[in-house]
Write a protein that holds these residues in place. Sequence first.
Motif, PDB file in Angstrom:
ATOM      1  N   CYS A 181       0.828  -1.201   0.000  1.00 40.02           N
ATOM      2  CA  CYS A 181       0.000   0.000   0.000  1.00 40.02           C
ATOM      3  C   CYS A 181       0.867   1.258   0.000  1.00 40.02           C
TER       4      CYS A 181
ATOM      5  N   VAL B  48      -9.750   4.286  -1.003  1.00 39.14           N
ATOM      6  CA  VAL B  48      -8.563   3.956  -0.211  1.00 39.14           C
ATOM      7  C   VAL B  48      -8.789   2.674   0.592  1.00 39.14           C
TER       8      VAL B  48
ATOM      9  N   PHE C 289      -8.929  -0.301  -1.651  1.00 36.48           N
ATOM     10  CA  PHE C 289      -7.594  -0.600  -2.167  1.00 36.48           C
ATOM     11  C   PHE C 289      -6.780  -1.374  -1.138  1.00 36.48           C
TER      12      PHE C 289
ATOM     13  N   LEU D   1      -5.900   4.729  -6.698  1.00 37.99           N
ATOM     14  CA  LEU D   1      -5.559   5.094  -5.328  1.00 37.99           C
ATOM     15  C   LEU D   1      -4.821   6.430  -5.297  1.00 37.99           C
TER      16      LEU D   1
END
Lengths: 534, 254
Positions: free
Chosen positions: A57, A314, A317, A213
């Motif tokens: 991430c 977000v 994701f 993202l």
Amino acid sequence: MTHKKLLNLTFWRGVLLVIFAGGIYSSVLRFAGGLGNSTALSDEFPWGLWVGFDVLCGVAVAAGGFTISAVVYIFNIERFKPIIRPTILTAFLGYVLVIVGLLFDLGQPLRIWHPLVMWNPHSVMFEVAWCVMFYTTVLFLEFSPMLFERLRLGRPLKVIHAITIPLVILGVILSMLHQSSLGSLYLIVPAKLHPLWYSPLLPIYFFISAIALGCAMTIFESFLSYRAFGKHLELGLLSELGKVIVVVLTVFLVLRLQDLAGRNALGLVLQSSYESRMYLAEVLMGIIGPILLLLIPKVRNSHSGLFVASVLVVLGFIMNRLNVSITGMEASAGRSYFPTWTELSVTFMIVAAGFLLFGLAVKYLPVFPPEVRIHQGLQDEPREMVPNLIPRSLLLGSKAVLATGALIVLAAVSLSYSGLRYRSVSLQGVAEQARMVDIMNALKYYQMAPDIVFAQAESSPGKVVLRHSTHVDSAQPNCTICHIKAFRILRNPQAKEASVLSGDMHDEHRCGSCHNGQKAFSVKDDCTLCHSSE
Amino acid sequence: MNQKNKKGILFDSTRCIGCGACYEACKERNHLPKTVENFLDDELSDKTYSTVKSRNGHFLRRFCMHCEVPTCASVCPVAALEKTELGPVVYHSDRCIGCRYCIQACPFNIPKYEWTKRTPLVRKCDLCSDRLLAGQRTACAEVCPTGATTFGGRDFLIAEARRRFRSSPGRYLERIYGLEEVGGTDVLLLADISFESLGLRTDLSKQPLPLLTWNVLQKIPNFVTVGGVLLGGIWWITNRRDEVRLAERRTQGS
């Protein structure tokens, strides 16, 4: 003035302090005690939260940087220029924190430089390592004008400006390589990653979702800067980014569904399983929800609508990356994984450090153009920070958007929760029935080891010959009863005689371990039983 | 790589009596500590590189398969794992950075990590590569009293397996596990019941797994050059367009 501000303990500063205290304590545990004692990682589950969240991430957070800089510098769409610096800053911080995360995760963090000199171009991890190093450098250079301007260093600023275009091109290419390579990492585990997530298109998925993202993070942090620091909000630009998100997520969704169908895996989505629930939750929260919200112009052009949609992107994701790295691997690993509080608190610390550094940079560096400051936030009224962090529009109007967003998150959470109940069932392996092994057939091939004549010590009453035939149960031979440590099983090519053993043969580690009067006659009994007199 | 020199192991589960000699020999050769009371309960770990398991009424040995195209060696970013000419996949511990990609990627779940150590390393069977270089057999093959573990050249072992199929018709499953799995392994397994029931994966592809990533990785040089030129070109066009627009405005203004 500054001194006084430092002492001022607001709510969020208190939270930060607690997070950092926990993180630092966990860091001590990690580096003093090793990975096994501080994390839930194991041979079955070698990659956990630090890879799934901090690295997968963290790198994607930087995607806004290359997307916006390509738009502004390569495609010359200048109107996006006001948001380029915050995205570059986010990207730079993202990469720095990924490196910090890696230092925690690597078993030998002091060797992090090894890929520089020890090459293996066949390894995706090698590509990842090089991309991290290269792109962090490029991002630092892209970020450096903010430093140089602040320090009024004209010369280096000129140099950077002169190489902006090659730098941006290099950055875009490296970033595209890096985002996709994180997906490529999983290409090599076709038999381990669940088919809902394993796909030959993984590198493309990782790239596309990173762009979504990146845009969502740009919106998200613009709102935070707006609320916390009173920065001007480029609502028009952000709503355009919202449109981009719709397009990107739609492509992502179509590709994934088509690919599932192509691999005859579409049915897996509707199966009642742990994985299918987690998949549905991810797609609902991270793809379908935001697409539906952002398709409505009224939502797209409102503060709260954009904010809620970007938060959904977000969250979805993050869920996607954790699904690939954790959920999808659990079945093949045969065990579940949940991070320890040490792993969690280190991750919280890294995220908090990101927010803190971003805040400091906004405060002290020319991240946002100064002339567009419209109202004063934190600086003069630190106490107002708490209510300020929640967009006022969320509190007053747009209740419908907020409710929809909450509903979507709630649906995703309940889906995942119901999935978790399937997990405990699916991970309970079928207990194998203990069955005796029939070795009658195999015993035909059994060749008893030869007798061993031990060298005779001076004090010995006679030579000892060990007969395997009297020591081995020929119906069920077990070599490990004697051949543990003291009695070597491997031949020593140097030794002519089996003198092998030092020390007293009679003691409890050698012959005496069985010849103790209980398992077999004692070594204190008749010596001639072993020591022949001839 | 000279295929003829490739050494390997043929493990015939129909000949295994579960005596634990191989287990003990491996521990001895690698100076590994005792881990369990009954060796049949032991699992592969950083302290055990070879196990004997009782599964569905048969004994099965588990240790590194020494793949022809090893996944672990392919994924290692610093080339700490290496397929040697004689066959063993060996580990250069001084290179390892501890990313654990090898553990994650191995299709047979062989490499194990020293989780409790502060500077941990990866541990696995190395097919006694030092003994092989000295012309000896592996420790496990040397002590096996039934010939269930046979050491030899890979081609010889395949021929030997087929000879056993012929000489005892109906006894074997007549399939060599490791002949084609993930591109072939230097450790070959024989059984008289299905390999699934022994706990082995039979859904592994015949192509070496490293091809999956190499197909992507080999495109990088082209991607970088074409991408760079493309982006540069786009910049040149858009920039030029703006310049022209400015110039036109200027001429119109005057």
